[in-house]
Scaffold this active site. Structure first.
Site, mmCIF file in Angstrom:
data_model
loop_
_atom_site.group_PDB
_atom_site.id
_atom_site.type_symbol
_atom_site.label_atom_id
_atom_site.label_comp_id
_atom_site.label_asym_id
_atom_site.label_seq_id
_atom_site.Cartn_x
_atom_site.Cartn_y
_atom_site.Cartn_z
ATOM 1 N N GLU A 1 0.740 -1.306 0.068
ATOM 2 C CA GLU A 1 0.007 0.147 -0.093
ATOM 3 C C GLU A 1 0.355 0.988 -0.186
ATOM 4 O O GLU A 1 0.598 2.059 0.882
ATOM 5 C CB GLU A 1 -1.087 0.008 0.825
ATOM 6 C CG GLU A 1 -1.767 -0.997 1.364
ATOM 7 C CD GLU A 1 -2.898 -1.540 2.546
ATOM 8 O OE1 GLU A 1 -3.980 -1.735 2.418
ATOM 9 O OE2 GLU A 1 -2.585 -1.031 3.652
HETATM 10 C C1 TNX Z 1 -4.317 -4.087 4.405
HETATM 11 S S1 TNX Z 1 -2.912 -6.265 4.226
HETATM 12 C C2 TNX Z 1 -3.319 -4.305 5.716
HETATM 13 C C3 TNX Z 1 -2.555 -3.436 6.436
HETATM 14 C C4 TNX Z 1 -4.715 -2.846 7.324
HETATM 15 C C5 TNX Z 1 -5.486 -4.295 6.609
HETATM 16 C C6 TNX Z 1 -6.460 -4.274 7.085
HETATM 17 C C7 TNX Z 1 -1.355 -5.465 4.482
HETATM 18 C C8 TNX Z 1 -0.321 -5.634 3.840
HETATM 19 N N1 TNX Z 1 -2.461 -4.119 4.419
HETATM 20 O O1 TNX Z 1 -2.629 -2.164 6.335
HETATM 21 O O2 TNX Z 1 -4.063 -3.387 8.159
HETATM 22 O O3 TNX Z 1 -6.301 -4.350 5.027
HETATM 23 O O4 TNX Z 1 -7.767 -5.774 7.830
#
Ligand code: TNX
Length: 562
Positions: free
Chosen positions: A352
């Site tokens: 992300e």
């Molecule tokens: C996605 S999964 C994220 C996290 C969040 C999560 C909540 C991932 C690698 N990144 O930053 O906490 O979703 O479900």
């Protein structure tokens, strides 16, 4: 009509107080606990091979000893077993070194010994690095493995075969029966883990230790700690002290946050190591870094400190990928974390980073992968790392929900291995049902069946089972604020993921898993562990556990008679 003459009565002798007390205790035991043991197959995760022998049931006697191969790591496992069994049984269970092996249990324990439990290392056994064989015979228990890790997995199986009352923290009047027969067992995948996000909400060391115990029960061997995120930085770094003093002082919702000192982290690592669990530390880069930027604005793209963040949005923060100072920072941080971490892995996040894209992103990842390799560690990252150039040994953690991604498949073709954490099956922060009081639903609802019904070996298109290192169940904690919350989301789904990682595909059977899982409920209840009474499972009612009166509670005469 003739009547059968009644037999001549034997001369009656008044029983002494001790005999009366013993008889009363034995009667109570027979009444209060089932005389028949569990089925040998009532184990989670499902063992590879189970050969019951109903003629070989065995009851742990009060005088039993634990005999173990003379090897420090095996001795530690034997002590651990004794510590698991002593509270509920009230038995002394001394640990003694075996003279030689393999020997029948009684023989290994020495002349005149009653049956006991033998833990034997046997380098010639064909059981693999983590496998074990458990023989329950009328003479006692013999557990054989090539490594102490195998012995520890066998100990967890043995524990599950005893009545649920074995989980009691105080002595219980029970018949400690074990089902006769042989279990031969080994894992399907080498990496079986869970992740705890200690960044969104901070959790005290003792909470983490308790989570480690839950992992060990189900033969998981990795604990991934998500140590840094926008809302808080949780691991002390001497060369950048404001990361914790400033960056650690926040969490989701505005609470006080917190961080682990190096001694705290070392305590977690060694507690895990004693349970043969490897800690995988994650420093999430280049995104998810707001807490670091608050502490050190020089790392921010505009060199300005952002406000501390206590919300739950993602994707807005990043360290400046164009500034050499950023790479000094990363080398320092990863260097200190690597030095604290005996395990081979360093997780660099990579997810992300919405504002670091294209070649800037891949260039950044390639530099950080190299830093990790130069530290002698193996790089792990979320599967967003895939487009960056391959580096020997690198591991991607799949959290997708679609089951296909050409970029990931291509990275695997070049040699990357995959840890499977599909968001729609393995994310323990997803709600069980619409009315689950905490958790998310962006990846869908995950009831126990959904957590169980997928195959890590075929889940991602273009990724063969040989490229799958294993499975991991992540627990993100935006909505999780207490140990009870953690346990509620972990149990009963963690055992489902553990079974996918451990058990061979041939054993995969929802109805059978559901029944075996049901048997875990009374264990958790007895141990005081919170769990979700998922409606798909027919949970047995937990029997009221009779406690053995302490000497203090006993009438004076009984104490004298002992
Ligand atoms: C996605 S999964 C994220 C996290 C969040 C999560 C909540 C991932 C690698 N990144 O930053 O906490 O979703 O479900």
């Amino acid at each position: 009509m003739s009547t059968t003459p009644s037999p001549t009565p034997l001369p009656v002798r008044e029983p002494d107080a001790a005999t009366l007390a013993r008889t009363a205790e034995q009667t109570a035991v027979t009444v209060l606990t089932a005389a028949t043991p569990h089925r040998l197959s009532d184990v989670v995760p499902a063992p590879e091979q189970v050969q019951p022998d109903p003629t070989a049931d065995w009851v742990l006697p009060a005088e039993a000893a634990i005999v173990v191969s003379a090897h420090p790591a095996a001795l530690a496992v034997a002590e651990h077993l004794a510590e698991l069994l002593r509270p509920a049984t009230g038995y002394p269970l001394p640990v003694t070194e075996a003279a030689a092996h393999p020997l029948p249990v009684a023989e290994a324990a020495g002349p005149g010994a009653v049956g006991g439990i033998a833990l034997l290392l046997d380098e010639t056994a064909h059981l693999g690095a983590e496998g074990y064989r458990l023989d329950i015979t009328p003479d006692g228990v013999r557990l054989t493995a090539v490594t102490a890790t195998g012995l520890l997995h066998g100990v967890q199986t043995l524990r599950q075969l005893l009545p649920p009352a074995i989980e009691s923290p105080t002595p219980v009047a029970a018949h400690w029966a074990l089902p006769g027969g042989t279990i031969t067992d080994a894992p399907r995948f080498p990496y079986r883990g869970a992740m705890l996000d200690v960044a969104r909400h901070f959790f005290a060391v003792e909470d983490v230790l308790r989570v480690i115990d839950h992992l060990a029960r189900y033969k998981l061997n990795h604990l991934h700690l998500h140590l840094t995120d926008d809302q808080g930085w949780r691991i002390a770094v001497d060369s950048w002290p404001r990361l914790t003093t400033v960056g650690g002082a926040t969490e989701v919702g505005g609470g006080p946050g917190g961080h682990y000192t190096k001694a705290d982290y070392a305590q977690i690592v060694s507690y895990a190591a004693a349970r043969h669990i490897t800690v995988v530390p994650e420093i999430d880069l280049p995104g998810h870094t707001n807490a670091a930027l608050v502490a050190y604005p020089e790392l921010a793209p505009d060199k300005l400190a952002p406000p501390p963040y206590t919300g739950t949005e993602v994707g807005f923060s990043y360290v400046d990928p164009t500034d050499e100072r950023t790479y000094d920072f990363i080398a320092d941080v990863l260097g200190e974390v690597a030095a604290l971490t005996p395990g081979p892995w360093l997780h660099i996040g990579g997810d992300e980073a919405f504002k670091v894209t294209g070649e800037v992103y891949t260039g950044f990842v390639e530099r950080v992968q190299r830093i990790v390799a130069d530290l002698g560690k193996t790089v792990v990252g979320w599967h967003q790392l895939a487009p960056a150039a391959h580096l020997d040994g690198r591991v991607l953690q799949w959290w997708g929900t679609a089951g296909a991604d050409p970029t990931t498949a291509e990275a695997v073709r070049q040699g990357a291995r995959l840890i499977l954490s599909p968001g729609n099956h393995a994310y323990l922060d997803m709600k069980y049902a619409p009315d689950t009081p905490i958790g998310h639903d962006w990846a869908g609802l995950i009831d126990v069946r959904k957590a169980y019904d997928w195959d890590p070996g075929t889940h991602v298109a273009g990724v063969p089972a040989e490229a799958v290192l294993g499975v991991e169940a992540p627990l993100w904690t935006e909505s999780v604020t207490s140990l009870a919350d953690i346990e509620f989301l972990l149990l009963p789904r963690l055992p489902a993921i553990a079974e996918l990682g451990w058990s061979s595909r041939e054993t995969h059977d929802w109805a059978d898993f559901r029944d075996r899982l049901a048997g875990q409920g009374p264990r958790w209840a007895t141990a005081g562990i919170t769990f979700h009474r998922a409606p798909e499972i027919t949970w047995p009612t937990t029997p009221t556990i009779p406690t053995i009166p302490t000497q203090h509670d006993m009438p004076q005469t009984d104490i004298a008679a002992r």
